[in-house]
Design an enzyme around this catalytic site. Sequence first.
Site, PDB file in Angstrom:
ATOM      1  N   ASP A 123      -0.437  50.212  -0.998  1.00  0.00           N
ATOM      2  CA  ASP A 123      -0.389  49.203   0.069  1.00  0.00           C
ATOM      3  C   ASP A 123      -1.557  48.218  -0.002  1.00  0.00           C
ATOM      4  O   ASP A 123      -1.643  47.297   0.803  1.00  0.00           O
ATOM      5  CB  ASP A 123      -0.359  49.887   1.446  1.00  0.00           C
ATOM      6  CG  ASP A 123      -1.614  50.711   1.727  1.00  0.00           C
ATOM      7  OD1 ASP A 123      -2.507  50.792   0.851  1.00  0.00           O
ATOM      8  OD2 ASP A 123      -1.706  51.282   2.834  1.00  0.00           O
ATOM      9  N   ARG A 184     -15.064  49.874 -17.688  1.00  0.00           N
ATOM     10  CA  ARG A 184     -14.779  51.311 -17.693  1.00  0.00           C
ATOM     11  C   ARG A 184     -14.215  51.711 -19.045  1.00  0.00           C
ATOM     12  O   ARG A 184     -13.732  50.853 -19.796  1.00  0.00           O
ATOM     13  CB  ARG A 184     -13.670  51.641 -16.669  1.00  0.00           C
ATOM     14  CG  ARG A 184     -13.837  50.989 -15.345  1.00  0.00           C
ATOM     15  CD  ARG A 184     -12.478  50.615 -14.743  1.00  0.00           C
ATOM     16  NE  ARG A 184     -12.686  49.755 -13.574  1.00  0.00           N
ATOM     17  CZ  ARG A 184     -12.728  50.186 -12.327  1.00  0.00           C
ATOM     18  NH1 ARG A 184     -12.509  51.446 -12.071  1.00  0.00           N
ATOM     19  NH2 ARG A 184     -12.965  49.364 -11.337  1.00  0.00           N
ATOM     20  N   ASP A 249     -10.534  55.870 -16.083  1.00  0.00           N
ATOM     21  CA  ASP A 249     -10.695  54.593 -15.376  1.00  0.00           C
ATOM     22  C   ASP A 249     -11.791  54.687 -14.330  1.00  0.00           C
ATOM     23  O   ASP A 249     -12.155  53.672 -13.723  1.00  0.00           O
ATOM     24  CB  ASP A 249      -9.370  54.154 -14.731  1.00  0.00           C
ATOM     25  CG  ASP A 249      -8.754  55.236 -13.869  1.00  0.00           C
ATOM     26  OD1 ASP A 249      -8.511  56.340 -14.390  1.00  0.00           O
ATOM     27  OD2 ASP A 249      -8.539  54.995 -12.672  1.00  0.00           O
TER      28      ASP A 249
HETATM   29  P1  AMP Z   1      -8.841  55.691  -8.017  1.00  0.00           P
HETATM   30  O1  AMP Z   1      -8.555  56.930  -8.817  1.00  0.00           O
HETATM   31  O2  AMP Z   1      -9.018  55.901  -6.549  1.00  0.00           O
HETATM   32  O3  AMP Z   1      -9.999  54.966  -8.575  1.00  0.00           O
HETATM   33  O4  AMP Z   1      -7.551  54.731  -8.101  1.00  0.00           O
HETATM   34  C1  AMP Z   1      -6.631  54.752  -9.146  1.00  0.00           C
HETATM   35  C2  AMP Z   1      -5.804  53.494  -9.184  1.00  0.00           C
HETATM   36  O5  AMP Z   1      -4.964  53.378  -8.035  1.00  0.00           O
HETATM   37  C3  AMP Z   1      -6.590  52.198  -9.273  1.00  0.00           C
HETATM   38  O6  AMP Z   1      -5.913  51.347 -10.155  1.00  0.00           O
HETATM   39  C4  AMP Z   1      -6.538  51.672  -7.855  1.00  0.00           C
HETATM   40  O7  AMP Z   1      -6.667  50.262  -7.796  1.00  0.00           O
HETATM   41  C5  AMP Z   1      -5.155  52.106  -7.409  1.00  0.00           C
HETATM   42  N1  AMP Z   1      -5.048  52.252  -5.957  1.00  0.00           N
HETATM   43  C6  AMP Z   1      -5.606  53.234  -5.193  1.00  0.00           C
HETATM   44  N2  AMP Z   1      -5.269  53.081  -3.894  1.00  0.00           N
HETATM   45  C7  AMP Z   1      -4.490  51.975  -3.826  1.00  0.00           C
HETATM   46  C8  AMP Z   1      -3.816  51.288  -2.750  1.00  0.00           C
HETATM   47  N3  AMP Z   1      -3.889  51.720  -1.496  1.00  0.00           N
HETATM   48  N4  AMP Z   1      -3.097  50.190  -3.068  1.00  0.00           N
HETATM   49  C9  AMP Z   1      -3.014  49.755  -4.334  1.00  0.00           C
HETATM   50  N5  AMP Z   1      -3.612  50.348  -5.377  1.00  0.00           N
HETATM   51  C10 AMP Z   1      -4.337  51.453  -5.131  1.00  0.00           C
HETATM   52 MG    MG Z   2     -10.863  54.024  -9.774  1.00  0.00          MG
END
Ligand code: AMP
Ligand code: MG
Length: 486
Positions: A123, A184, A249
Amino acid sequence: MDSRAASTPELLQTYADALPELSVPWRAETPPHPELAWLNEELAAELGLGIEWLRGPEGMAVLTGQLEGTTAQVYAGHQFGRPNPQLGDGRAVLLGDLEDSLGRRRDVHLKGAGRTPFARGGDGKAPLGPMLREAVIGEWLHAAGVPTTRALAVLTTGEQIAPRQGVTPEPGALLVRVAASHLRVGTFEYAAWHLDPEVRDRLVEFTIRRHHPGADGPLGLLEAATRAQAELVAQWMLLGFVHGVMNTDNMTLSGEGIDYGPCAVLDVHRRDAVFSSIDRGGRYVYGNQPGIALWNLSRFAETLVPLLGADPNTAVDQATAVLERFEGWFREAHGRGLAAKLGIPLGEDAGTVPGAVHELGAELFVLLEAQRVDHTAFFRALGEDVAAALFAQPEPFDKWRRRREALRGQGSSADDARSAMSRVNPVLVPRNVHLDAALRSAHLGDLGPVRTMLEAVRRPFERRPEHAHLEGPGAGGEHFLTFCGT
Ligand code: AMP
Ligand code: MG
């Protein structure tokens, strides 16, 4: 006040200019009713930004991303061991980069800024609790001397967003994050999987220039990044920190820790401690972190092998030879930090940490785990000569303590050793139970407890009566789980 402190900082897009293939122009949504929940005045000063200016309309426009020229970055990654060909800033934009008061280039990034082309099913929003958690963890790690991204500000947007758990909507938030960069391992994976080799060359060059100027080509970059990660993870291990989601990442090339989602700090020392509800296989348990760092670096190395200029077999051998040094670098950093925590002087000219220190450490961790002793409390108590009280069965600890005494030798007076140990063994860590309670209060509208926590963890080595309630693990910490609600 200098002139810069009162005006819009010069935010460049150094990365997008050099590597237009790896980001898209993108602008943050306009939040309906933004309010500052917390402003990092110390970091603002480091960036040369005026506090009053930041709190005013122009500053708030910057902090909410209402700027020209902002971008969203694309990257890929291995998540829980599986490749994902396209990730990216799904809910974040890079506001730009600026030179701080020490001449370092820093990224200013905004998380929770709405959906971007890389949002996939998300979202684009961020809840208040997790953004404050990231701020607390970053401030604590920074104060403990560990390389980390940091929060410049956390804001509420005035919106209620879909619940991450349960059915109650959550307050929407923004995190303004400052990082050495957002490069990254996943950035390199994206370039390797989707783009021309020429882009990878440019990415290598950019990364070297920004973070490891002494590195010689891709192999030198691999070496510098490997060494930086070995040192970072050694420090996490010494503090009892569990990152929780060490996907490729979420691993930077700068060597800063990033993306503190389902992270936590050990109470009882336990090798297999895991606090993240999404890490069902226990991939990212406390004791696996060095191995996972090396696994991630191996994915990084794979992206560089084609650039090494040698025939493929030789190139793989060269990269492998660098990765094989990870263990030694980790061991050295960990041993050095451990010696300090145990009050064992290594001497100015000690080339490497003596094997006896490593052995003493290995035995200690078995002992702490067997007797369910609190990680943070143990080291602090050791420096204060009251550690024996933490052990239900005193004999094994007594034996261990005598060996430590022998290693300590006559190096320094007991008082000197005590004060040196109190500078490396924190009293205050963001304990899971207390942090969770503070975040729950914030969710319900009371920011007091989390502000207190931020205050406390920024001076983690000082025992202050007003923060005594944050010292111990609190009740119920053993069963603590963090949810994916990042
Ligand atoms: P993270 O492991 O939290 O660093 O996130 C993994 C991926 O999910 C990254 O590409 C973030 O940008 C994406 N992401 C996490 N939460 C959201 C969200 N609410 N809306 C869109 N993308 C998200
Ligand atoms: Mg991340």
